[in-house]
Design an enzyme around this catalytic site. Structure first.
Site, PDB file in Angstrom:
ATOM      1  N   CYS A 138       0.766  -1.272  -0.016  1.00  0.00           N
ATOM      2  CA  CYS A 138       0.018  -0.025  -0.022  1.00  0.00           C
ATOM      3  C   CYS A 138       0.775   1.142  -0.012  1.00  0.00           C
ATOM      4  O   CYS A 138       2.039   1.421   0.532  1.00  0.00           O
ATOM      5  CB  CYS A 138      -0.813  -0.178   1.066  1.00  0.00           C
ATOM      6  N   ARG A 143       2.473   1.155  -6.040  1.00  0.00           N
ATOM      7  CA  ARG A 143       2.541   0.270  -4.709  1.00  0.00           C
ATOM      8  C   ARG A 143       1.193  -0.566  -4.541  1.00  0.00           C
ATOM      9  O   ARG A 143       1.296  -1.659  -3.791  1.00  0.00           O
ATOM     10  CB  ARG A 143       2.705   0.979  -3.610  1.00  0.00           C
ATOM     11  N   TRP A 162      -3.159  -2.188  -1.813  1.00  0.00           N
ATOM     12  CA  TRP A 162      -3.016  -3.585  -2.291  1.00  0.00           C
ATOM     13  C   TRP A 162      -3.435  -4.546  -1.167  1.00  0.00           C
ATOM     14  O   TRP A 162      -2.932  -4.703  -0.176  1.00  0.00           O
ATOM     15  CB  TRP A 162      -1.618  -3.659  -2.580  1.00  0.00           C
ATOM     16  N   ASN A 179      -0.180   0.712   5.922  1.00  0.00           N
ATOM     17  CA  ASN A 179       0.471  -0.155   5.095  1.00  0.00           C
ATOM     18  C   ASN A 179       1.312  -1.252   6.225  1.00  0.00           C
ATOM     19  O   ASN A 179       2.113  -0.923   7.046  1.00  0.00           O
ATOM     20  CB  ASN A 179       1.448   0.571   4.429  1.00  0.00           C
ATOM     21  N   GLY A 180       0.868  -2.506   5.687  1.00  0.00           N
ATOM     22  CA  GLY A 180       1.589  -3.751   6.580  1.00  0.00           C
ATOM     23  C   GLY A 180       0.522  -4.659   6.892  1.00  0.00           C
ATOM     24  O   GLY A 180      -0.595  -4.819   6.290  1.00  0.00           O
ATOM     25  N   GLU A 233      14.217 -14.272 -16.552  1.00  0.00           N
ATOM     26  CA  GLU A 233      13.828 -12.991 -16.436  1.00  0.00           C
ATOM     27  C   GLU A 233      13.085 -12.425 -17.427  1.00  0.00           C
ATOM     28  O   GLU A 233      11.899 -11.733 -17.405  1.00  0.00           O
ATOM     29  CB  GLU A 233      14.965 -11.986 -16.409  1.00  0.00           C
ATOM     30  N   LYS A 275       9.071 -11.291 -17.106  1.00  0.00           N
ATOM     31  CA  LYS A 275       8.274  -9.920 -17.608  1.00  0.00           C
ATOM     32  C   LYS A 275       7.293 -10.425 -18.270  1.00  0.00           C
ATOM     33  O   LYS A 275       6.111  -9.485 -18.174  1.00  0.00           O
ATOM     34  CB  LYS A 275       9.242  -9.309 -18.489  1.00  0.00           C
ATOM     35  N   GLU A 300       4.040 -11.223 -15.865  1.00  0.00           N
ATOM     36  CA  GLU A 300       3.755 -10.242 -15.165  1.00  0.00           C
ATOM     37  C   GLU A 300       2.842  -9.063 -15.671  1.00  0.00           C
ATOM     38  O   GLU A 300       1.883  -8.665 -15.150  1.00  0.00           O
ATOM     39  CB  GLU A 300       5.135  -9.304 -14.647  1.00  0.00           C
ATOM     40  N   HIS A 357      14.773 -32.883 -20.752  1.00  0.00           N
ATOM     41  CA  HIS A 357      14.564 -33.588 -19.660  1.00  0.00           C
ATOM     42  C   HIS A 357      13.273 -33.142 -19.108  1.00  0.00           C
ATOM     43  O   HIS A 357      12.894 -33.683 -17.944  1.00  0.00           O
ATOM     44  CB  HIS A 357      15.441 -33.228 -18.471  1.00  0.00           C
ATOM     45  N   LYS A 416       4.738  -3.068  -6.516  1.00  0.00           N
ATOM     46  CA  LYS A 416       6.045  -2.693  -6.678  1.00  0.00           C
ATOM     47  C   LYS A 416       6.943  -3.167  -5.429  1.00  0.00           C
ATOM     48  O   LYS A 416       8.110  -3.548  -5.531  1.00  0.00           O
ATOM     49  CB  LYS A 416       6.289  -1.449  -7.047  1.00  0.00           C
TER      50      LYS A 416
HETATM   51  C1  F6R Z   1       9.584  -8.319 -11.161  1.00  0.00           C
HETATM   52  C2  F6R Z   1       9.532  -7.605  -9.820  1.00  0.00           C
HETATM   53  C3  F6R Z   1       9.643  -8.473  -8.582  1.00  0.00           C
HETATM   54  C4  F6R Z   1      10.798  -7.786  -7.669  1.00  0.00           C
HETATM   55  C5  F6R Z   1      10.519  -8.542  -6.478  1.00  0.00           C
HETATM   56  C6  F6R Z   1      11.752  -8.058  -5.488  1.00  0.00           C
HETATM   57  O1  F6R Z   1       9.592  -7.403 -12.159  1.00  0.00           O
HETATM   58  O2  F6R Z   1       9.668  -6.300  -9.785  1.00  0.00           O
HETATM   59  O3  F6R Z   1       9.823  -9.527  -8.942  1.00  0.00           O
HETATM   60  O4  F6R Z   1      11.847  -7.841  -8.317  1.00  0.00           O
HETATM   61  O5  F6R Z   1       9.396  -8.328  -5.775  1.00  0.00           O
HETATM   62  O6  F6R Z   1      11.609  -6.733  -5.239  1.00  0.00           O
HETATM   63  P1  F6R Z   1      12.776  -5.992  -4.596  1.00  0.00           P
HETATM   64  O7  F6R Z   1      13.857  -5.857  -5.840  1.00  0.00           O
HETATM   65  O8  F6R Z   1      12.481  -4.426  -4.466  1.00  0.00           O
HETATM   66  O9  F6R Z   1      13.344  -6.574  -3.388  1.00  0.00           O
END
Ligand code: F6R
Length: 615
Positions: A2, A27, A75, A101-102, A488, A492, A495, A511, A610
């Site tokens: 949040c 967020r 969130w 938030n939490g 990665e 992407k 997501e 495999h 995020k």
């Molecule tokens: C993917 C993404 C997440 C973050 C993960 C860790 O695009 O953004 O997988 O990489 O939540 O977040 P941080 O790096 O902020 O600890």
């Protein structure tokens, strides 16, 4: 998770709060709300399901007057996203409004106690318990808000950043933090700003205080910032200068933050290397390595802890440290590491990688490592966040605020920092030859220019993207340094376009996953010219033989792979270990354009946030 915003001063609070929510929307964005003390002294609370734009529309005809307010973008963790569960939450009498938030872990026990004393709850959230508890304590003990917050927080188990507005004291906001971030901005006109990170504050002031765990701050108009703890002991606020420009917080003509952030990677990496690689490009200086040389150089083992994209950067780090420094490395999901009973030695170096610096699992892994006596090193982007403050030392990646929920420039920034760190340690340990060191440092400085060339694939990828929008599954294959790039790339795509995708080491495909391959399955292969090139060609042929449709990322001048691939994307050549910095670019662009073709909101993918500040 949040996002929290607050303002108290002499200006109209509502526009500041809404703008702040827009900056923090990355967020969380399932609902939003705002509370203000109006000019006539009433406490107005407005909430709406959906995005901040929905809240704005809802507030259009409402009384939004007043110079003090708090606001929240949610969130959901407890209770579905709707306007009742949206914050701010009121106390039973309607005197207090609170944002949180939490996660409050003991909220059921606290709620049952309050319900048994006749307090009625409106929402299904854990957060409402805080505001009800604070008011209950105020009323039953006849005490003021600050004292009631202190008493209440002694009873609370969990993570929180909270802000409370009191109708009876319109000149004051009280806020507190424990394991969730909270920043207070000190305005020039005696105003106070409050937010989950510095981005909503940066356009008003460059003076901020990052609250510490256990801090309770009193923002009172016309008074100095007062910070105490739960036992009312005065804490000295540490005022920091922030250096964030407005341009960094805005889209700068791009339709989405994600695209802007993909395109700014060359300049971000120049910033990341600036002052660390000297002008002759033959030496890297990292102050953390100078200050803690013995610890780093004599590491018995490196354990990397991270989540998501940062974990993928860690996998590349492993290969760098093992091959250049000859130090064994394990790469751990922080969320698993913290709940295992891992073996950690005092002469281990634990590297925590995090863009936000607030990821709850990574913070918990750091704590575990510290308790075991390991030396903990942070690789982080957000300045002043919890992770840089809880690690002994570290290196900032300095790529500027990353706002797109799907991480892009932070990934390449992390890989760049890990490359510099591995080179520095290898040079100190004498595990690489001086000439090789210089050659590699020089090549690293060429990467931003090569990224600019890789970005030229954008138009080709935009044209290709519609072909893949039908796909239900995609496979990403790579080997060596390019295996984490495959992971990665798949992350992407998942997501932001919601297409199932898997990253796999190309040779492992036979495999199991090879059973999935048919003409409906797009397969993206990172087949740049490195020491595993010939092997990857064999893997491509295995895919082709089963009717798979191959899109290959190849090195310029490649003439072999086009014979087997449906599409090729050509990239500039570089050393194997720096290939991820180049090859991740077309995969970021591919995910972006496929998501745009599918009409998805790239910067606000469903269910994601995020900064994952809950476990
Ligand atoms: C993917 C993404 C997440 C973050 C993960 C860790 O695009 O953004 O997988 O990489 O939540 O977040 P941080 O790096 O902020 O600890």
């Amino acid at each position: 998770m949040c996002g929290i915003v607050g303002y108290i001063g002499t200006k109209h609070a509502y526009p500041i709060l809404i703008k702040g929510l827009e900056r923090l929307e990355y967020r969380g964005y399932d609902s939003a709300g705002v509370a203000m003390i109006s000019e006539s002294g009433g406490l107005n609370v407005y909430k709406a399901k959906g995005k901040v734009s929905d809240l704005k529309a809802f507030c259009e005809e409402k009384d939004t007057t007043g110079c003090a307010g708090i606001a929240h973008t949610r969130w959901a963790t407890h209770g579905e996203p709707n306007s009742t569960n949206a914050h701010p939450h009121f106390s039973a009498s309607g005197r207090l409004a609170l944002i949180h938030n939490g996660i409050i872990e003991n909220y059921i026990t606290l709620k049952e106690k309050l319900v048994s004393r006749g307090i009625q709850f409106r929402s299904a959230t854990d957060s409402e318990v805080l505001v009800q508890l604070v008011e209950y304590i105020m009323q039953s003990n006849g005490i003021e808000l600050l004292e009631a917050v202190q008493v209440a927080l002694h009873q609370v188990i969990g993570a929180y950043a909270i802000a409370i507005l009191d109708r009876e004291h319109p000149d004051t906001i009280i806020c507190a933090r424990q394991s969730s971030p909270l920043v207070v901005g000190l305005g020039n006109d005696e105003a106070f700003y409050l937010a989950s990170d510095a981005s909503p504050i940066a356009e008003y002031t460059d003076k901020v205080v990052y609250l510490n765990d256990g801090d309770i701050a009193v923002l009172q108009l016309g008074q100095e910032l007062k910070v105490v703890n739960m036992d009312n002991e005065t804490q000295t606020p540490n005022v920091k200068q922030i250096d964030v420009t407005l341009g960094q917080l805005e889209k700068g003509g791009y339709p989405y933050f994600m695209l802007k952030e993909i395109f700014e990677q060359p300049s971000c990496l120049r910033d990341c290397m600036r002052g660390r690689i000297n002008v002759d490009a033959d030496r890297i200086t990292l102050s953390a390595v100078i200050d803690y040389r013995e610890k780093l150089v004599n590491a018995r083992r490196i354990i990397i802890v991270a989540c998501g994209t940062s974990w993928h950067a860690g996998l590349i780090g492993k290969q760098l440290f093992e091959s250049l420094c000859r130090i064994p490395v394990s790469v751990e999901y922080a969320s698993e590491f913290r709940y295992r009973d891992p073996v950690i030695y005092p002469d281990d170096v634990v590297i925590a990688i995090s863009q936000s610096g607030e990821t709850a699992d990574t913070l918990a892994a750091i704590e575990l490592a510290r308790k075991a006596g390991a030396f903990v090193f942070g690789v982080c982007n957000a300045i002043g966040a919890s992770i840089p403050r809880q690690t002994t030392t570290g290196v900032y990646i300095h790529v500027g605020p990353e706002i797109g929920v799907a991480s892009t420039k932070a990934f390449t920034g992390q890989v760049t920092v890990l490359s510099m760190l591995a080179l520095c340690i290898a040079n100190e340990r004498r595990t690489i030859h001086g000439d090789q060191y210089k050659e590699m440092v020089k090549e690293l400085t060429q990467i931003p220019a090569k990224m600019e060339l890789a970005l030229k694939t954008n138009e080709q990828i935009e044209r290709l993207a519609p072909i893949f929008t039908y796909a239900k599954n995609c496979l990403y294959l790579g080997r060596g340094y390019n295996y984490p790039v495959a992971l990665e790339g798949a992350l992407k795509l998942k997501e932001i376009s919601y297409i199932h995708a898997e990253g796999y080491p190309a040779a492992e495909m036979k495999h199991g996953p090879i059973a999935l391959i048919d003409s409906e399955m797009p397969v993206f292969v990172i087949a740049t010219r490195d020491r595993l090139y010939e092997k990857v060609i064999s893997n491509i042929q295995e895919v082709r033989a089963r009717g798979g449709r191959v899109t290959a990322l190849v090195t310029e001048g490649d003439t072999q792979i086009q014979k087997f691939a449906d599409h090729i994307i050509t990239l500039p050549d570089t050393m194997d270990c720096f290939q991820p910095l180049i090859a991740s670019i077309p995969l970021q662009l591919l995910a972006y354009h496929i998501a745009v073709c599918k009409g998805k909101d790239v910067d606000r993918p469903r269910n994601l946030a995020k900064s994952v500040t809950v476990e």
